[in-house]
Design an enzyme around this catalytic site. Structure first.
Site, short mmCIF file in Angstrom:
data_model
loop_
_atom_site.label_atom_id
_atom_site.label_comp_id
_atom_site.label_asym_id
_atom_site.label_seq_id
_atom_site.Cartn_x
_atom_site.Cartn_y
_atom_site.Cartn_z
N MET A 184 0.84 -1.20 0.00
CA MET A 184 0.00 0.00 0.00
C MET A 184 0.87 1.25 0.00
O MET A 184 1.63 1.50 0.93
CB MET A 184 -0.94 -0.01 1.21
CG MET A 184 -1.85 -1.23 1.24
SD MET A 184 -3.05 -1.21 2.59
CE MET A 184 -4.19 0.06 2.00
N GLY A 188 -1.89 5.43 -2.22
CA GLY A 188 -2.65 5.85 -3.38
C GLY A 188 -3.94 5.06 -3.56
O GLY A 188 -4.18 4.06 -2.88
N CYS A 199 13.09 -0.34 -8.18
CA CYS A 199 12.28 -0.42 -6.96
C CYS A 199 11.36 -1.63 -7.02
O CYS A 199 11.22 -2.37 -6.04
CB CYS A 199 11.48 0.86 -6.77
SG CYS A 199 10.61 0.93 -5.19
N CYS A 243 10.13 9.32 -6.71
CA CYS A 243 9.79 9.70 -5.34
C CYS A 243 10.88 10.48 -4.64
O CYS A 243 10.60 11.40 -3.87
CB CYS A 243 9.41 8.46 -4.53
SG CYS A 243 10.71 7.22 -4.35
#
Length: 352
Positions: free
Chosen positions: A8, A11, A102, A198
């Site tokens: 999670m 978003g 990622c 990010c």
């Protein structure tokens, strides 16, 4: 009862993914990966998708769905596998894709490791992609909403990972997802999608690298294909293949970054036609479909948002060669090439 960890982000997509898994009767926990402290990379907390506000949103949705929620600290792994590779690739003259790293090293390696330690069955994410099992092999497919399809950034998934991953949004559209979130009263139903990397929310990659490393990157020469000096660049990490804006040089006609020479600290400028490429090689290639023993005809993407192009691909030692039937613009070292057969991802690797 099957058990799933829901990745999670705070978003709307991952929130609705959690909702679907609960509706299907899975025992679920929500998990947000803490990837860095914002202060460590010089940004304020409200500017990034990893902010405390996002954790609060994820926790609120988990509470509404009556499932436990945890924050897993993966900062060390993120720094080593994502941020350090991001910096290193730029310093070597390439252009990295940290979202792919990622997914590869955090969501589907580190988080899946945690899944196994907790004796859960699946990692669930809000990606717009689909998984199909056929003849004992797991296949990765595009999401039904082609405007949101994220299969390009998932090419590194292994058979073991695909067997323990679920993408409940794969057959859904973004519009449908937001409608469900509003109907269920999720706090993030109207939350905008994150568009930025990010840890570089302002898009100033060179500024981030300078701050993160503490290094200065010297000015050097802009040159043309013949080696003639055209002007001065302000640090080689500021430029990527195909770039036109922000060059700070006026030659009376459009010019683009066509090459970088780290050893000489030069940036080569040329015309749009100079960017055309008919062939590339890729390393660290992951085949989702069986690895071919002869050249195959398929389609390829060398950037996330580009249209697929026809190509021939074949293995050559530990590399994969891709030959385009029509030249492709601005093929860039460090980016990914992903091969497709219709809706199916055949595999992908890093462009050399």
């Amino acid at each position: 009862m099957k058990k799933a960890i829901i990745a999670m982000s705070g978003g709307v997509d991952s929130s609705v993914a959690a909702y679907f898994m609960k509706q299907k009767g899975f025992e679920c926990i929500g998990a947000t990966m803490k990837l860095y402290d914002n202060e460590d990379i010089g940004i304020s907390r409200e500017k990034t998708c990893c902010s405390l506000d996002d954790i609060d949103d994820a926790r609120a949705v988990a509470r509404k769905l009556e499932m436990p929620y945890y924050v897993f600290n993966f900062k060390d792994e993120f720094e080593k596998k994502v941020i350090d590779n991001f910096v290193s690739t730029y310093e070597k003259g390439g252009t990295p894709n940290p979202c792919i790293d990622c997914n590869r090293y955090l969501k589907f390696e580190k988080l899946m490791q945690r899944m196994k330690e907790l004796h859960y069955d699946y990692v669930v994410t809000g990606h717009y992609a689909d998984i199909e099992e056929k003849d004992g092999r797991y296949l990765l497919k595009k999401g039904a909403d082609k405007s949101k399809d994220q299969s390009y950034v998932l090419y590194s998934l292994t058979q073991e990972q695909l067997a323990h991953t679920l993408f409940p949004l794969g057959r859904m559209s973004k519009t449908e997802i937001r409608e469900i979130a509003e109907r269920e009263g999720f706090v993030n139903a109207k939350k905008r999608d994150s568009q930025d990397i990010c840890f570089v929310p302002d898009g100033d990659y060179a500024g981030f690298i300078r701050t993160y490393t503490g290094k200065t990157y010297p000015h050097g020469d802009f040159v043309n294909k013949s080696g003639e000096v055209l002007g001065t660049h302000s640090g080689i990490i500021k430029y990527t293949i195909g770039q036109r804006k922000g060059l700070g040089i006026a030659l009376g006609h459009p010019v683009y970054v066509c090459g970088k020479n780290i050893a000489d600290n030069t940036v080569t400028l040329g015309t749009n036609d100079d960017l055309n490429c008919s062939r590339l090689e890729a390393c660290d290639f992951n085949w989702i479909a069986p690895e071919p023993d002869a050249p195959i005809t398929c389609k390829a993407k060398t950037r996330y948002n580009m249209r697929e192009v026809d190509c021939i691909a074949y293995c050559e030692g530990d590399r994969v060669v891709v030959e385009f039937k029509v030249p492709v613009r601005a093929v860039t070292s460090g980016q990914a090439v992903v091969l497709y057969d219709g809706d199916y991802v055949l595999g992908g690797g890093t462009i050399i």
